[in-house]
Design an enzyme around this catalytic site. Structure first.
Site, PDB file in Angstrom:
ATOM      1  N   ASP A   1       2.686   2.867  11.256  1.00 11.64           N
ATOM      2  CA  ASP A   1       2.405   4.456  11.747  1.00 11.64           C
ATOM      3  C   ASP A   1       0.972   4.717  11.622  1.00 11.64           C
ATOM      4  O   ASP A   1       0.699   5.689  12.310  1.00 11.64           O
ATOM      5  CB  ASP A   1       3.355   5.422  11.309  1.00 11.64           C
ATOM      6  CG  ASP A   1       3.372   5.459   9.823  1.00 11.64           C
ATOM      7  OD1 ASP A   1       2.816   4.456   9.017  1.00 11.64           O
ATOM      8  OD2 ASP A   1       4.480   6.046   9.187  1.00 11.64           O
TER       9      ASP A   1
ATOM     10  N   HIS B   1       9.317   7.709   0.629  1.00 16.38           N
ATOM     11  CA  HIS B   1       9.779   9.121   0.548  1.00 16.38           C
ATOM     12  C   HIS B   1      10.896   9.428  -0.638  1.00 16.38           C
ATOM     13  O   HIS B   1      11.116  10.543  -0.857  1.00 16.38           O
ATOM     14  CB  HIS B   1       9.956   9.896   1.670  1.00 16.38           C
ATOM     15  CG  HIS B   1       8.875   9.877   2.564  1.00 16.38           C
ATOM     16  ND1 HIS B   1       7.685  10.253   2.190  1.00 16.38           N
ATOM     17  CD2 HIS B   1       8.729   9.471   4.106  1.00 16.38           C
ATOM     18  CE1 HIS B   1       6.711  10.097   3.354  1.00 16.38           C
ATOM     19  NE2 HIS B   1       7.241   9.469   4.352  1.00 16.38           N
TER      20      HIS B   1
ATOM     21  N   ASP C   1       0.956   3.478   4.449  1.00 16.49           N
ATOM     22  CA  ASP C   1       1.552   4.043   5.372  1.00 16.49           C
ATOM     23  C   ASP C   1       0.932   5.329   5.667  1.00 16.49           C
ATOM     24  O   ASP C   1       0.306   5.975   5.033  1.00 16.49           O
ATOM     25  CB  ASP C   1       2.912   4.236   4.929  1.00 16.49           C
ATOM     26  CG  ASP C   1       3.900   5.149   5.857  1.00 16.49           C
ATOM     27  OD1 ASP C   1       5.013   4.389   6.302  1.00 16.49           O
ATOM     28  OD2 ASP C   1       3.813   6.283   6.354  1.00 16.49           O
TER      29      ASP C   1
ATOM     30  N   HIS D   1       2.015   8.241   6.109  1.00 21.32           N
ATOM     31  CA  HIS D   1       2.417   9.318   5.284  1.00 21.32           C
ATOM     32  C   HIS D   1       2.225   9.179   3.894  1.00 21.32           C
ATOM     33  O   HIS D   1       2.170   8.064   3.287  1.00 21.32           O
ATOM     34  CB  HIS D   1       3.890   9.582   5.438  1.00 21.32           C
ATOM     35  CG  HIS D   1       4.122  10.017   6.900  1.00 21.32           C
ATOM     36  ND1 HIS D   1       4.622   8.959   7.830  1.00 21.32           N
ATOM     37  CD2 HIS D   1       4.132  11.109   7.515  1.00 21.32           C
ATOM     38  CE1 HIS D   1       4.952   9.497   8.928  1.00 21.32           C
ATOM     39  NE2 HIS D   1       4.747  10.793   8.981  1.00 21.32           N
TER      40      HIS D   1
END
Length: 314
Positions: free
Chosen positions: A254, A124, A165, A167
């Site tokens: 995740d 990120h 991931d 995200h």
């Protein structure tokens, strides 16, 4: 997770410091200076909180760089999920060094695969902003560090990043969005309903020279394991057409069914299938650890992934 690796007989190596060069190849000088000095400058303020957390964030109507630490925190931190405390800079530096060392080993041909156990994660983090527990973009730094070695082979270097991931890797996308030497593919939960919300949509394909070198594959919240693995297989077909000389895998756990975020439903045995799929791409690979928030299941999920990675799908 380190314990799981030791139980497999893996020797865990602390990487050497690779200096600021690999970081500066990806992140802006102002941002690196901010990360390095933020805690000491913040803690010198009267009644300073225990961590640097901004109370304002820049937006598209704000274009002036502030002088003080409070304003710079809002400039360089996209959300409040990336607090900076004593030791944060050192941890982020060590995490990036881990990714660089893995990339150098693979790019040089010393090994066909290396696993970088990075904490904190990185995908990120953009060129000049932290966010979502990420400070330095380990995957981007790894890919960038590999390119000069690949270029030494006398041809146009090509690397790829596959982010699995849950995200979207918005920072990774932003760093390479106008480039054609690194293909970025991200499989993630639909950002219309999920962090990071403002990036990760299928129509985002790159810009300028990078047009067509960014591929987002958003999946609905609640996606089952089979659909997730099918998306990974589809990503493999895109990788085969691009034919990179090195693949960086942003590996998040995740996507696990028991993860507190509960967006996807990958099981522990499913990570073995994921590992086999990735190995089946037949590429030199740097595995960079990203997220995963069920701490009790992380070791088992990593163990499962490595089991599958050792037995690639045909």
């Amino acid at each position: 997770m380190a314990g799981a690796l030791r139980r497999r007989g893996v020797t865990i190596e602390r990487p050497p410091s690779h200096g600021m060069g690999p970081l500066a190849a990806v992140h802006s000088p102002d941002y690196l200076a901010f990360l390095e000095t933020a805690w000491s400058r913040w803690s010198a303020l009267p009644d300073a909180a225990e961590a640097v957390i901004p109370n304002v964030h820049r937006n598209t109507d704000m274009a002036e760089y502030p002088r003080g630490i409070v304003g710079q925190a809002g400039w360089h931190m996209s959300d409040t999920a990336c607090p900076i405390a004593e030791g944060t800079w050192e941890a982020a530096r060590a995490s990036a060094d881990t990714a660089v060392q893995a990339a150098l080993l693979v790019a040089s041909g010393e090994t066909g695969a290396a696993y970088a156990l990075c904490r904190p994660p990185g995908h990120h983090a953009s060129r000049d902003m932290a966010g979502g527990f990420c400070y330095l973009n380990n995957a981007a730094i790894a890919a960038q560090a590999a390119l000069p070695i690949l270029a030494g082979r006398g041809k146009q270097p090509r690397a790829a990043i596959l982010d699995v991931d849950v995200h979207h890797g918005n920072g990774t996308q932003a760093i390479f969005y106008e480039r054609d030497d690194v293909l970025v593919i991200s499989i993630h939960a639909d950002p219309a309903e999920f962090y990071p919300f403002f990036a990760g949509y299928a129509h985002e394909r790159g810009r300028s020279r990078g047009q067509g070198y960014n591929l987002n594959m958003p999946l609905p919240i609640g996606t089952e394991e089979a659909a997730f693995l099918a998306a990974v297989a589809e990503a493999g077909a895109h990788l085969a057409r691009y034919a990179p000389e090195l693949l960086v895998l942003s590996l998040g756990f995740d996507t696990y069914a028991g993860d507190p975020l509960a967006a996807f439903k990958v099981t522990t045995p499913g990570f073995a299938k994921l590992g086999a799929l990735i190995a089946g791409f037949g590429l030199p690979i740097v595995v960079v650890q990203e997220g995963g928030y069920d701490r009790e299941a992380l070791a088992a999920n990593l163990d499962s992934f490595l089991d599958g990675f050792g037995e690639p799908s045909p």
